[in-house]
Enzyme design. Sequence first.
Site, PDB file in Angstrom:
ATOM      1  N   ASP A 133      11.111  14.443  15.088  1.00 54.14           N
ATOM      2  CA  ASP A 133       9.806  13.899  14.681  1.00 54.14           C
ATOM      3  C   ASP A 133       9.959  12.769  13.659  1.00 54.14           C
ATOM      4  OD1 ASP A 133      10.637  15.898  12.823  1.00 54.14           O
ATOM      5  OD2 ASP A 133       8.598  16.110  12.078  1.00 54.14           O
ATOM      6  N   HIS A 134      11.157  12.605  13.115  1.00 55.67           N
ATOM      7  CA  HIS A 134      11.421  11.492  12.193  1.00 55.67           C
ATOM      8  C   HIS A 134      12.249  10.381  12.848  1.00 55.67           C
ATOM      9  CE1 HIS A 134      10.194  13.635   8.414  1.00 55.67           C
ATOM     10  NE2 HIS A 134      10.279  14.629   9.282  1.00 55.67           N
ATOM     11  N   HIS A 158      16.641  12.260   7.803  1.00 50.98           N
ATOM     12  CA  HIS A 158      17.429  13.274   8.509  1.00 50.98           C
ATOM     13  C   HIS A 158      17.203  13.090  10.002  1.00 50.98           C
ATOM     14  CE1 HIS A 158      13.459  15.095   8.046  1.00 50.98           C
ATOM     15  NE2 HIS A 158      13.750  16.110   8.824  1.00 50.98           N
ATOM     16  N   HIS A 208      16.015  15.003  12.486  1.00 49.78           N
ATOM     17  CA  HIS A 208      15.021  15.713  13.303  1.00 49.78           C
ATOM     18  C   HIS A 208      14.192  14.727  14.123  1.00 49.78           C
ATOM     19  CE1 HIS A 208      15.029  19.599  10.653  1.00 49.78           C
ATOM     20  NE2 HIS A 208      16.082  19.493  11.424  1.00 49.78           N
TER      21      HIS A 208
HETATM   22 ZN   LIG Z   1      12.519  17.755   9.607  1.00 51.43          ZN
END
Ligand SMILES: [Zn+2]
Length: 240
Positions: free
Chosen positions: A73-74, A69, A71
């Site tokens: 932090d990914h 996904h 976000h």
């Molecule tokens: Zn996330």
Amino acid sequence: MSHAPGHREILRIVAPNPGPMTLEGTNTYLYGSDPCVVIDPGPDVESHLDVVRAAAEERGGIGTVLLTHGHGDHAEGAPRLGVEVVLPADGEEHGGLRAVATPGHAADHVCLMTADRVCFSGDLVLGEGSTFVPPDGGSLIAYMDSLRRMQAEPIELICPGHGPWIEDPAAKLAEYVEHREMRERRLLAALERGERSREALLAEAWSDVPPELRPAAAMVMQAHLEKLEVEGKLPGRLAN
Ligand SMILES: [Zn+2]
């Protein structure tokens, strides 16, 4: 850095956690070789990306970067790896991984499945702690559907976006479903008794949550209330 139990083709590299979140840093995974696939490169932290590049080099370089996904932090570090970045749609296959749409935590969320029953679960389920489902009208309904969708998949190992390997996927998925159903049962019981104050509902249905986590719990409750409303189970208006 460690290999998945029983799966030497899967390497986990834990990114440092720069934010104030309580979660362990993001897990970046390398899958396969010649070339390998990088799953969730993590935050834009040079020292972490250097480790990912070096480990990928030993596996014949990076073919594709896949995201579970969007976000930060990914995904934030993804463009720095210099290859194609793909957030696959449901049913797409890339580098031997099949995407299964699992919205809820994020609308664009997917799990990535290998042919031999490994699931890269992103933030659908975590190795420790609990997944946050933001209130945005129906996200919890989508999230519960996503958990059930994964329960129908044959999974032997979950590689989560944060925390350790999940070697008993069925138990973990059941625990996630049960935990949220327990909250909903408590919330409904209070509502059916006539309780309409948000503060009282929170204190009752989330009574086990320590005071410092109550603001986060209030957002979780909002997601539950929206779910009940969409399902026509919310009796009347709530007080603030
Ligand atoms: Zn996330």
